[in-house]
Design a protein around this motif. Structure first.
Motif, PDB file in Angstrom:
ATOM      1  N   ARG A 213     -19.060  98.561 -22.531  1.00 42.87           N
ATOM      2  CA  ARG A 213     -19.618  97.772 -23.634  1.00 42.87           C
ATOM      3  C   ARG A 213     -21.023  98.199 -24.025  1.00 42.87           C
ATOM      4  NH1 ARG A 213     -15.688  94.756 -21.612  1.00 42.87           N
ATOM      5  NH2 ARG A 213     -16.420  95.703 -19.709  1.00 42.87           N
ATOM      6  N   THR A 214     -21.898  98.328 -23.045  1.00 39.52           N
ATOM      7  CA  THR A 214     -23.291  98.632 -23.388  1.00 39.52           C
ATOM      8  C   THR A 214     -23.365  99.987 -24.078  1.00 39.52           C
ATOM      9  OG1 THR A 214     -23.945  97.360 -21.454  1.00 39.52           O
ATOM     10  CG2 THR A 214     -25.631  98.705 -22.453  1.00 39.52           C
ATOM     11  N   PHE A 215     -22.643 100.962 -23.529  1.00 35.76           N
ATOM     12  CA  PHE A 215     -22.620 102.302 -24.122  1.00 35.76           C
ATOM     13  C   PHE A 215     -22.130 102.240 -25.573  1.00 35.76           C
ATOM     14  CE2 PHE A 215     -20.552 106.272 -25.159  1.00 35.76           C
ATOM     15  CZ  PHE A 215     -21.520 107.200 -24.804  1.00 35.76           C
TER      16      PHE A 215
ATOM     17  N   ILE B  49     -31.333 104.254 -21.583  1.00 31.79           N
ATOM     18  CA  ILE B  49     -31.081 104.644 -20.189  1.00 31.79           C
ATOM     19  C   ILE B  49     -30.284 103.591 -19.429  1.00 31.79           C
ATOM     20  CG2 ILE B  49     -32.182 105.251 -17.986  1.00 31.79           C
ATOM     21  CD1 ILE B  49     -34.648 106.134 -19.612  1.00 31.79           C
ATOM     22  N   ARG B  50     -29.203 104.014 -18.828  1.00 33.70           N
ATOM     23  CA  ARG B  50     -28.547 103.181 -17.803  1.00 33.70           C
ATOM     24  C   ARG B  50     -28.617 103.962 -16.498  1.00 33.70           C
ATOM     25  NH1 ARG B  50     -23.450  99.369 -17.415  1.00 33.70           N
ATOM     26  NH2 ARG B  50     -24.914  98.217 -18.696  1.00 33.70           N
ATOM     27  N   TYR B  51     -29.201 103.341 -15.500  1.00 30.15           N
ATOM     28  CA  TYR B  51     -29.557 104.092 -14.293  1.00 30.15           C
ATOM     29  C   TYR B  51     -29.288 103.254 -13.053  1.00 30.15           C
ATOM     30  CZ  TYR B  51     -32.251 108.029 -12.427  1.00 30.15           C
ATOM     31  OH  TYR B  51     -32.635 109.191 -11.810  1.00 30.15           O
TER      32      TYR B  51
ATOM     33  N   ASP C 161     -32.373  94.554 -13.413  1.00 32.13           N
ATOM     34  CA  ASP C 161     -32.682  94.050 -14.756  1.00 32.13           C
ATOM     35  C   ASP C 161     -31.730  94.639 -15.791  1.00 32.13           C
ATOM     36  OD1 ASP C 161     -34.099  92.644 -16.687  1.00 32.13           O
ATOM     37  OD2 ASP C 161     -35.926  93.841 -16.539  1.00 32.13           O
ATOM     38  N   HIS C 162     -31.389  93.833 -16.776  1.00 32.71           N
ATOM     39  CA  HIS C 162     -30.530  94.286 -17.871  1.00 32.71           C
ATOM     40  C   HIS C 162     -30.996  93.586 -19.145  1.00 32.71           C
ATOM     41  CE1 HIS C 162     -27.231  95.850 -19.993  1.00 32.71           C
ATOM     42  NE2 HIS C 162     -26.221  95.530 -19.207  1.00 32.71           N
ATOM     43  N   PRO C 163     -32.174  94.004 -19.633  1.00 29.93           N
ATOM     44  CA  PRO C 163     -32.794  93.242 -20.726  1.00 29.93           C
ATOM     45  C   PRO C 163     -31.943  93.152 -21.985  1.00 29.93           C
ATOM     46  CG  PRO C 163     -34.039  95.262 -20.254  1.00 29.93           C
ATOM     47  CD  PRO C 163     -33.033  95.113 -19.175  1.00 29.93           C
TER      48      PRO C 163
ATOM     49  N   GLY D 275     -26.242  90.333  -9.519  1.00 26.24           N
ATOM     50  CA  GLY D 275     -25.896  90.493 -10.938  1.00 26.24           C
ATOM     51  C   GLY D 275     -27.159  90.639 -11.778  1.00 26.24           C
ATOM     52  N   ARG D 276     -27.387  91.831 -12.313  1.00 21.50           N
ATOM     53  CA  ARG D 276     -28.628  92.040 -13.085  1.00 21.50           C
ATOM     54  C   ARG D 276     -28.600  91.274 -14.400  1.00 21.50           C
ATOM     55  NH1 ARG D 276     -27.412  98.425 -13.914  1.00 21.50           N
ATOM     56  NH2 ARG D 276     -25.428  98.241 -15.010  1.00 21.50           N
ATOM     57  N   ALA D 277     -27.389  91.106 -14.985  1.00 21.87           N
ATOM     58  CA  ALA D 277     -27.321  90.401 -16.267  1.00 21.87           C
ATOM     59  C   ALA D 277     -27.770  88.945 -16.082  1.00 21.87           C
ATOM     60  CB  ALA D 277     -25.903  90.470 -16.823  1.00 21.87           C
TER      61      ALA D 277
ATOM     62  N   THR E 181     -19.894  85.262 -13.749  1.00 27.22           N
ATOM     63  CA  THR E 181     -20.147  86.681 -13.440  1.00 27.22           C
ATOM     64  C   THR E 181     -19.170  87.154 -12.369  1.00 27.22           C
ATOM     65  OG1 THR E 181     -21.714  86.246 -11.642  1.00 27.22           O
ATOM     66  CG2 THR E 181     -22.630  86.370 -13.863  1.00 27.22           C
ATOM     67  N   ARG E 182     -18.984  88.459 -12.295  1.00 25.05           N
ATOM     68  CA  ARG E 182     -18.078  89.014 -11.283  1.00 25.05           C
ATOM     69  C   ARG E 182     -18.852  89.350 -10.001  1.00 25.05           C
ATOM     70  NH1 ARG E 182     -18.767  94.622 -10.530  1.00 25.05           N
ATOM     71  NH2 ARG E 182     -20.173  95.441 -12.109  1.00 25.05           N
ATOM     72  N   VAL E 183     -18.118  89.618  -8.937  1.00 27.22           N
ATOM     73  CA  VAL E 183     -18.759  90.072  -7.696  1.00 27.22           C
ATOM     74  C   VAL E 183     -19.155  91.540  -7.874  1.00 27.22           C
ATOM     75  CG1 VAL E 183     -18.369  90.573  -5.260  1.00 27.22           C
ATOM     76  CG2 VAL E 183     -17.542  88.452  -6.235  1.00 27.22           C
ATOM     77  N   GLN E 184     -20.419  91.844  -7.588  1.00 26.93           N
ATOM     78  CA  GLN E 184     -20.966  93.194  -7.822  1.00 26.93           C
ATOM     79  C   GLN E 184     -20.898  94.002  -6.522  1.00 26.93           C
ATOM     80  OE1 GLN E 184     -23.061  93.938 -10.894  1.00 26.93           O
ATOM     81  NE2 GLN E 184     -22.184  92.084 -11.789  1.00 26.93           N
ATOM     82  N   SER E 185     -19.663  94.369  -6.121  1.00 24.06           N
ATOM     83  CA  SER E 185     -19.535  94.985  -4.797  1.00 24.06           C
ATOM     84  C   SER E 185     -20.084  96.416  -4.735  1.00 24.06           C
ATOM     85  CB  SER E 185     -18.080  94.942  -4.328  1.00 24.06           C
ATOM     86  OG  SER E 185     -17.207  95.023  -5.412  1.00 24.06           O
TER      87      SER E 185
HETATM   88  C1  NCD Z   1     -22.981  94.111 -16.796  1.00 24.73           C
HETATM   89  C2  NCD Z   1     -23.724  95.212 -16.057  1.00 24.73           C
HETATM   90  O1  NCD Z   1     -23.431  96.394 -16.200  1.00 24.73           O
HETATM   91  O2  NCD Z   1     -24.633  94.859 -15.334  1.00 24.73           O
HETATM   92  N1  NCD Z   1     -22.096  94.610 -17.745  1.00 24.73           N
HETATM   93  C3  NCD Z   1     -22.549  94.879 -18.994  1.00 24.73           C
HETATM   94  O3  NCD Z   1     -23.464  95.651 -19.198  1.00 24.73           O
HETATM   95  N2  NCD Z   1     -21.949  94.212 -19.990  1.00 24.73           N
HETATM   96  C4  NCD Z   1     -22.347  93.151 -15.882  1.00 24.73           C
HETATM   97  C5  NCD Z   1     -21.399  93.689 -14.852  1.00 24.73           C
HETATM   98  O4  NCD Z   1     -21.191  94.886 -14.721  1.00 24.73           O
HETATM   99  O5  NCD Z   1     -20.862  92.851 -14.140  1.00 24.73           O
END
Ligand code: NCD
Length: 312
Positions: free
Chosen positions: A70-72, A119-121, A152-154, A188-190, A250-254
């Motif tokens: 999605r972000t991309f 940037i996604r890093y 962070d995910h501004p 979860g950064r979001a 939110t989902r589990v960020q394993s």
């Molecule tokens: C989120 C992320 O990448 O942090 N997804 C997103 O950018 N829409 C949330 C996630 O991955 O759970």
């Protein structure tokens, strides 16, 4: 150019968008007005042409070295709406970093060809470091953070806040609303970034539901207790559903800190079900930054309160 290093502004305007703390209330409201105007313009051909001409000749690089759908695509679509061309680097394995190039040398190379680097890093702080590097070297380029580590995910938070803003616009705005945050609040950064933006509103109450090992981190807990009108915590989603004006799942960020073990039953225990949703107010909304796992069954996509697809 005298750029303020704490919030990367020049004469009050954002030069780099690298962390959520940059967004004060007036700036958020300005951005939402711009977003509303862009949405309106895009509904007519002359309006769409106007948008399309606004950044003609500018080039954006999507430097996305962490998974993203999605972000991309949202940045690519935004660039296309504004007439910018885009290029992408989606893996460090096929860039010169594999030949031993430092990340900042790679960045400098990107800056030779592009006006904007998104940037996604996987590690926190990299976007900020890049912005600082551009300021130090007087490179007149821009950086946007499209997700940095678990920190962070501004831009996701802006999207989430804009969704809430639109939802509550005719109901007194986000001020005074009760927001229920559910799931992996630790990694979860979001959700972390959304908590920061919610602190910009008056009289907000937040309720937190997570398995014990995935509670909101202490730094944010402290900010929350100082800022919000009320903060409640539980391991049971039923405790708070009936009071919520918005439920943010939110989902589990394993992929982060895999040593944290969460059992399937703990994960299932916080998910939404038809029965649980029946406890919610008729005018509340269900949100999720996506991707989802099982925390929202697809049968709920038809529920009039579901907003996660519009949120995208
Ligand atoms: C989120 C992320 O990448 O942090 N997804 C997103 O950018 N829409 C949330 C996630 O991955 O759970």
């Amino acid at each position: 150019m005298a750029i303020d290093r704490t919030n990367f502004t020049y004469r009050g305007r954002l030069v780099h968008l690298v962390h959520t703390r940059q967004f004060v209330r007036p700036l958020l409201e300005d951005m939402f007005d711009v977003a509303d105007a862009a949405r309106r313009l895009n509904t007519s051909r002359p309006g769409a042409t106007y948008l399309k001409e606004s950044l003609v000749g500018r080039r954006a690089l999507l430097y996305f070295v962490q998974p993203s759908t999605r972000t991309f695509l949202s940045f690519q679509a935004a660039a296309s709406l504004l007439g910018m061309s885009t290029a992408e680097v989606r893996s460090r394995e096929i860039s010169s970093e594999m030949k031993g190039e430092s990340p900042l040398d790679s960045l400098r190379t990107f800056a030779m060809y592009h006006d904007l680097i998104i940037i996604r890093y996987p590690e926190p702080g990299f976007s900020e470091q890049c912005a600082g590097f551009f300021v130090d070297h007087d490179l007149r380029r821009h950086v946007i953070n499209g997700g940095s580590g678990k920190d962070d995910h501004p831009t996701q938070a802006l999207l989430d806040m804009y969704t809430l803003h639109r939802e509550f616009y005719s109901r007194g705005g986000v001020d005074g609303k009760r927001i229920l945050l559910v799931g992996d609040l630790a990694r979860g950064r979001a959700v972390r970034s959304l908590v920061h933006l919610l602190t910009r509103y008056e009289g907000v109450r937040i309720d937190l539901v997570s398995p014990p090992q995935l509670r909101l981190a202490d730094d944010l807990m402290e900010v929350s207790r100082k800022t919000f009108e009320d903060v409640r915590e539980s391991e049971e989603i039923e405790d708070f559903l009936a009071d919520a004006d918005a439920v943010y799942m939110t989902r589990v960020q394993s992929e982060y800190e895999p040593h944290i073990e969460v059992s399937e039953s703990a994960i299932e225990s916080y998910g939404l079900t038809e029965d649980r949703v029946a406890m919610m107010k008729a005018d509340s909304v269900i949100m999720h930054p996506l991707p989802r796992r099982n925390e929202i069954p697809i049968t709920l996509d038809r529920d009039p309160r579901s907003r996660y697809w519009e949120q995208v």
